[in-house]
Design a protein around this motif. Structure first.
Motif, PDB file in Angstrom:
ATOM      1  N   THR A  87      -9.502  -7.041 -13.325  1.00 11.66           N
ATOM      2  CA  THR A  87      -8.544  -5.953 -13.488  1.00 11.66           C
ATOM      3  C   THR A  87      -9.271  -4.645 -13.794  1.00 11.66           C
ATOM      4  OG1 THR A  87      -7.018  -7.558 -14.412  1.00 11.66           O
ATOM      5  CG2 THR A  87      -6.469  -5.244 -14.696  1.00 11.66           C
ATOM      6  N   ALA A  88     -10.235  -4.730 -14.719  1.00  8.79           N
ATOM      7  CA  ALA A  88     -10.990  -3.528 -15.067  1.00  8.79           C
ATOM      8  C   ALA A  88     -11.713  -2.990 -13.842  1.00  8.79           C
ATOM      9  CB  ALA A  88     -11.989  -3.850 -16.171  1.00  8.79           C
ATOM     10  N   PHE A  89     -12.336  -3.891 -13.103  1.00  6.33           N
ATOM     11  CA  PHE A  89     -13.060  -3.473 -11.897  1.00  6.33           C
ATOM     12  C   PHE A  89     -12.114  -2.772 -10.920  1.00  6.33           C
ATOM     13  CE2 PHE A  89     -14.212  -4.268  -7.512  1.00  6.33           C
ATOM     14  CZ  PHE A  89     -15.515  -3.827  -7.484  1.00  6.33           C
ATOM     15  N   ALA A  90     -10.972  -3.399 -10.686  1.00  4.81           N
ATOM     16  CA  ALA A  90     -10.053  -2.849  -9.688  1.00  4.81           C
ATOM     17  C   ALA A  90      -9.501  -1.501 -10.138  1.00  4.81           C
ATOM     18  CB  ALA A  90      -8.911  -3.826  -9.437  1.00  4.81           C
ATOM     19  N   VAL A  91      -9.132  -1.406 -11.422  1.00  3.34           N
ATOM     20  CA  VAL A  91      -8.531  -0.148 -11.864  1.00  3.34           C
ATOM     21  C   VAL A  91      -9.571   0.975 -11.803  1.00  3.34           C
ATOM     22  CG1 VAL A  91      -7.519   1.057 -13.817  1.00  3.34           C
ATOM     23  CG2 VAL A  91      -6.785  -1.238 -13.286  1.00  3.34           C
ATOM     24  N   ILE A  92     -10.809   0.666 -12.201  1.00  6.49           N
ATOM     25  CA  ILE A  92     -11.823   1.722 -12.188  1.00  6.49           C
ATOM     26  C   ILE A  92     -12.247   2.048 -10.762  1.00  6.49           C
ATOM     27  CG2 ILE A  92     -14.149   2.354 -12.905  1.00  6.49           C
ATOM     28  CD1 ILE A  92     -13.701   0.617 -15.384  1.00  6.49           C
ATOM     29  N   PHE A  93     -12.638   1.019 -10.008  1.00  6.46           N
ATOM     30  CA  PHE A  93     -13.280   1.301  -8.727  1.00  6.46           C
ATOM     31  C   PHE A  93     -12.315   1.425  -7.564  1.00  6.46           C
ATOM     32  CE2 PHE A  93     -16.808  -0.384 -11.184  1.00  6.46           C
ATOM     33  CZ  PHE A  93     -17.735   0.626 -10.955  1.00  6.46           C
ATOM     34  N   ILE A 121     -11.604   6.108  -9.593  1.00  2.00           N
ATOM     35  CA  ILE A 121     -12.608   6.950  -8.944  1.00  2.00           C
ATOM     36  C   ILE A 121     -12.048   7.668  -7.723  1.00  2.00           C
ATOM     37  CG2 ILE A 121     -14.632   5.683  -9.762  1.00  2.00           C
ATOM     38  CD1 ILE A 121     -14.856   4.520  -6.969  1.00  2.00           C
ATOM     39  N   PHE A 122     -10.912   7.206  -7.223  1.00  7.56           N
ATOM     40  CA  PHE A 122     -10.294   7.936  -6.111  1.00  7.56           C
ATOM     41  C   PHE A 122      -9.368   9.034  -6.620  1.00  7.56           C
ATOM     42  CE2 PHE A 122     -11.322   3.985  -3.880  1.00  7.56           C
ATOM     43  CZ  PHE A 122     -11.994   4.515  -2.812  1.00  7.56           C
ATOM     44  N   GLY A 123      -9.152   9.080  -7.933  1.00  6.23           N
ATOM     45  CA  GLY A 123      -8.310  10.132  -8.493  1.00  6.23           C
ATOM     46  C   GLY A 123      -7.060   9.617  -9.161  1.00  6.23           C
ATOM     47  N   GLY A 124      -6.951   8.313  -9.351  1.00 10.00           N
ATOM     48  CA  GLY A 124      -5.819   7.774 -10.092  1.00 10.00           C
ATOM     49  C   GLY A 124      -4.653   7.380  -9.205  1.00 10.00           C
ATOM     50  N   THR A 125      -3.526   7.156  -9.835  1.00 12.66           N
ATOM     51  CA  THR A 125      -2.340   6.677  -9.126  1.00 12.66           C
ATOM     52  C   THR A 125      -1.957   7.606  -7.981  1.00 12.66           C
ATOM     53  OG1 THR A 125      -1.518   5.713 -11.143  1.00 12.66           O
ATOM     54  CG2 THR A 125       0.075   6.068  -9.412  1.00 12.66           C
ATOM     55  N   GLY A 126      -1.687   7.015  -6.848  1.00 12.40           N
ATOM     56  CA  GLY A 126      -1.251   7.800  -5.711  1.00 12.40           C
ATOM     57  C   GLY A 126      -2.381   8.251  -4.815  1.00 12.40           C
ATOM     58  N   TYR A 127      -3.619   8.063  -5.275  1.00 10.55           N
ATOM     59  CA  TYR A 127      -4.753   8.477  -4.443  1.00 10.55           C
ATOM     60  C   TYR A 127      -5.558   7.291  -3.939  1.00 10.55           C
ATOM     61  CZ  TYR A 127      -3.833  13.083  -6.346  1.00 10.55           C
ATOM     62  OH  TYR A 127      -3.226  14.258  -6.694  1.00 10.55           O
ATOM     63  N   ASN A 128      -5.183   6.101  -4.410  1.00 14.31           N
ATOM     64  CA  ASN A 128      -6.009   4.939  -4.046  1.00 14.31           C
ATOM     65  C   ASN A 128      -5.830   4.583  -2.573  1.00 14.31           C
ATOM     66  OD1 ASN A 128      -3.456   4.519  -5.254  1.00 14.31           O
ATOM     67  ND2 ASN A 128      -3.751   2.326  -5.076  1.00 14.31           N
ATOM     68  N   ILE A 129      -6.940   4.153  -1.972  1.00 16.56           N
ATOM     69  CA  ILE A 129      -6.893   3.738  -0.570  1.00 16.56           C
ATOM     70  C   ILE A 129      -6.404   2.303  -0.481  1.00 16.56           C
ATOM     71  CG2 ILE A 129      -8.263   3.378   1.502  1.00 16.56           C
ATOM     72  CD1 ILE A 129     -10.193   5.430   0.453  1.00 16.56           C
ATOM     73  N   PHE A 130      -6.881   1.472  -1.414  1.00 15.20           N
ATOM     74  CA  PHE A 130      -6.556   0.050  -1.346  1.00 15.20           C
ATOM     75  C   PHE A 130      -5.578  -0.319  -2.446  1.00 15.20           C
ATOM     76  CE2 PHE A 130     -10.884   0.320   0.332  1.00 15.20           C
ATOM     77  CZ  PHE A 130     -10.629  -0.129   1.602  1.00 15.20           C
ATOM     78  N   ASN A 131      -4.790  -1.334  -2.154  1.00 15.74           N
ATOM     79  CA  ASN A 131      -3.863  -1.863  -3.141  1.00 15.74           C
ATOM     80  C   ASN A 131      -4.657  -2.426  -4.321  1.00 15.74           C
ATOM     81  OD1 ASN A 131      -2.154  -3.748  -4.503  1.00 15.74           O
ATOM     82  ND2 ASN A 131      -0.767  -3.543  -2.769  1.00 15.74           N
ATOM     83  N   VAL A 132      -4.383  -1.905  -5.516  1.00 15.19           N
ATOM     84  CA  VAL A 132      -5.205  -2.248  -6.682  1.00 15.19           C
ATOM     85  C   VAL A 132      -5.086  -3.724  -7.042  1.00 15.19           C
ATOM     86  CG1 VAL A 132      -5.692  -1.681  -9.068  1.00 15.19           C
ATOM     87  CG2 VAL A 132      -4.953   0.089  -7.515  1.00 15.19           C
ATOM     88  N   ALA A 133      -3.874  -4.251  -6.985  1.00 17.62           N
ATOM     89  CA  ALA A 133      -3.698  -5.658  -7.332  1.00 17.62           C
ATOM     90  C   ALA A 133      -4.475  -6.549  -6.376  1.00 17.62           C
ATOM     91  CB  ALA A 133      -2.215  -6.024  -7.312  1.00 17.62           C
ATOM     92  N   LEU A 134      -4.489  -6.155  -5.099  1.00 19.41           N
ATOM     93  CA  LEU A 134      -5.215  -6.980  -4.129  1.00 19.41           C
ATOM     94  C   LEU A 134      -6.717  -6.863  -4.322  1.00 19.41           C
ATOM     95  CD1 LEU A 134      -3.297  -6.746  -0.780  1.00 19.41           C
ATOM     96  CD2 LEU A 134      -3.694  -8.715  -2.218  1.00 19.41           C
TER      97      LEU A 134
END
Lengths: 196, 401
Positions: free
Chosen positions: B156-162, B166-179
């Motif tokens: 979870t820590a890895f996914a939330v951080i990386f 690093i993409f700028g937080g919620t709404g900026y992520n390229i990949f689904n964080v849970a996945l």
């Protein structure tokens, strides 16, 4: 001291990433690779610097390649003779030092226009800067990926008995890239003034 | 609601600038807007669109939609446990067992994820982004129930951080964080994420029902695991104690699998809520099922000599994480395609890829996770192409001189 920190070839100039990903699964090959690159960069820098006034500009890349190739072959043979295991582990990557961007970059940018002594220092600095990053990445990858350092088990057995499992992701090149990214992140946040 | 509002208003000065707890103001703001409409609204100048639905309320709808799948997942954990140990247990005992087994995962996922979110929000002096509400709920539902908790925490820590910060937080992520969390677990700890040991809690929970002997003929392999390891070209699916598993059984979901993915009815219930509220796109969902069904059907016809290819297409759609991924993961508005036409392409390709991975790569019995992540990466490209095509079409229509 520039190339070791503020102008590090890997984390600032982003050169030599491919080999940094490939040889850092364990600490030992990474260490050897770092030393090999340092020697080759330093030596070829000196040689090219000595020859720099006699090399025709048009064929300089070929001349540089010949010098580097000769040195790489030399190092490769020495490794095979004295550290066969590591040489086998590094396999093709020793040969691929020829194409390492750091080498050609230093030869072109520095050795072609500076004296032998300066070139030697420049080569040593850049080689060591590369080696440092390699060793940091390999340290974490080997520690977390296989629980060993230099082949010795450092994570005590009771951790495994209590359910600790080595992180298989660390064995993959993807994680090395993320680690390099983290090093760059830390490096940039320490050296804020370097940013343009 | 009035008393809650009064408490919040009474506390407000403590967190304002100069107040005692100003350092925690983003935390306060987060909870404030979580509960009430924000005080600061758009100015009365110019044309503005007012909408009371901010992203927190959207997230809450998704969480509500996930609850049936979660409740069923809890029941199934207990059901599989008591089935594996050959005991009779009442409905509530079964459910309570699953609840106790799953609760630590939910807590760990939220504590780790929200901890990182809050830290980052404080550090960057931003409002707390609400994106983790759904992610934290999804993570426990997509891991096998015997995953060690510390692995879930690290992933979870890895996914939330990386994958997010690093993409700028919620709404900026390229990949689904849970996945990404699941992918990290899958690649980092493959022994704990696949195989036939991890999907059924055979040991007790919190010391309850520890050390029970397993019944004869127990097998904890998921149906997709059975298909992937099958020796013959066709495979007779069975549940944990060897009873055959048909289409309706697969819909009912009383078979081993990741926590929330097994019962298609519960997922459909969630899908209905998402579609009625307009949170998820029906185009994406439908096209995933169409793409997956079509691909699986083609593999059925192709006569490839492999158990996954010969599994009927309708079984592919209800087994494993296909339905769950299609409904809850692929429709994530941040990482999916945004153009209407792009949604069709995006969904269709997810379905195609998921089944292709299942059938052609025996190393990955479940293709849904990788398919969605892959198409997450391509979603912006799809959008770009759709927009370009549209522009070109209109350019041709326009008479430019």
């Amino acid at each position: 001291m520039g190339p070791l920190n503020a102008n590090n070839p890997v984390v600032v100039q982003i050169l030599g990433i491919c080999s940094a990903l490939a040889v850092t699964v364990q600490l030992k090959p990474a260490l050897v690779m770092g030393i090999a690159v340092t020697i080759i960069v330093a030596m070829s820098n000196v040689v090219i610097s000595l020859l720099r006034n006699t090399i025709p500009m048009r064929i300089r890349i070929i001349v540089q390649l010949v010098v580097v190739a000769a040195l790489v072959t030399l190092v490769s043979e020495v490794l095979k003779a004295f550290a066969y295991d590591v040489a086998v582990q590094l396999s093709v990557y020793i040969g691929l030092i020829i194409t390492n961007c750091i080498l050609m970059g230093r030869l072109e940018a520095f050795a072609m226009s500076n004296g032998p002594w300066d070139s030697l220092l420049d080569g040593l600095g850049n080689g060591l800067g590369y080696a440092i990053i390699l060793i940091i990445v390999a340290f974490f990858r080997e520690l977390l990926g296989s629980g060993t350092l230099m082949g010795f088990h450092v994570i005590p057995q009771w951790c495994y008995e209590h359910g600790y499992v080595n992180n298989g992701m660390m064995m993959m090149p993807a994680m090395a890239l993320i680690l390099v990214g983290c090093i760059i992140w830390v490096h940039r946040s320490i050296n804020k003034e370097e940013k343009k | 609601m009035k008393w809650l509002y009064n408490i919040v208003e009474k506390l407000r000065p403590t967190f304002d600038k100069g107040g005692k707890l100003h350092a925690l103001h983003s935390l306060f703001d987060g909870f404030d807007t979580f509960l009430f409409t924000p005080n600061t609204t758009a100015k009365r100048i110019g044309a503005q669109i007012h909408d009371a639905t901010d992203s927190k309320r959207t997230m809450i709808v998704v969480v509500l939609a996930l609850i049936p799948a979660m409740l069923f997942g809890m029941y199934n954990i207990g059901y599989q446990h008591f089935l594996a140990t050959g005991q009779e247990a009442g409905f509530w005992a079964t459910f309570a067992f699953g609840l106790l087994a799953l609760l630590p995962y939910i807590i760990v996922s939220y504590v780790v994820g929200l901890g990182i979110e809050f830290t980052v929000a404080q550090w960057k002096h931003e409002e707390i982004a609400e994106g983790f509400l759904v992610t934290g709920f999804l993570i426990p539902l997509i891991v096998p129930i015997d995953t060690p908790l510390w692995m879930v925490a690290i992933a979870t820590a890895f996914a939330v951080i990386f994958a997010k910060e690093i993409f700028g937080g919620t709404g900026y992520n390229i990949f689904n964080v849970a996945l990404i969390t699941r992918a990290f677990l899958f690649f980092a700890y493959p022994t704990k994420m696949s195989g036939d040991k991890v999907f059924v809690r055979t040991d007790g929970t919190w010391g309850w029902d520890n050390g029970q002997a397993l019944v004869d003929g127990f097998s904890g392999a998921t149906p997709l695991g059975q298909i992937a390891t099958a020796q013959d070209a066709t495979v007779a699916l069975h549940n944990t104690v060897g009873q055959p598993l048909g289409f309706i059984d697969a819909m009912n979901g009383l078979y081993p699998g990741s926590v929330g993915e097994t019962c298609v009815w519960a997922i459909l219930l969630g899908a209905c809520l998402l579609l009625m509220t307009g949170v998820a796109s029906w185009k994406t969902m439908l096209s995933i099922f169409v793409g997956g069904g079509l691909t699986a059907w083609l593999f059925n016809l192709s006569g490839i000599d492999n158990a996954a290819a010969n599994t009927p297409w309708y079984m592919h759609l209800v087994l494993g994480g296909f339905a769950f991924g299609a409904v809850f993961m692929a429709t994530d508005p941040v990482t999916s395609a945004r153009t209407e036409c792009g949604k069709w392409i995006y969904g269709f390709l997810i379905g195609v890829m998921a089944i292709t991975i299942r059938v052609l790569n025996p190393g990955y019995p479940e293709g849904m996770m990788l398919a969605i992540l892959l198409m997450n990466a391509f979603a912006p490209l799809i959008d770009w192409c759709v927009v370009k095509v549209n522009i070109n079409k209109r350019m041709k229509r326009a008479t430019l001189k």
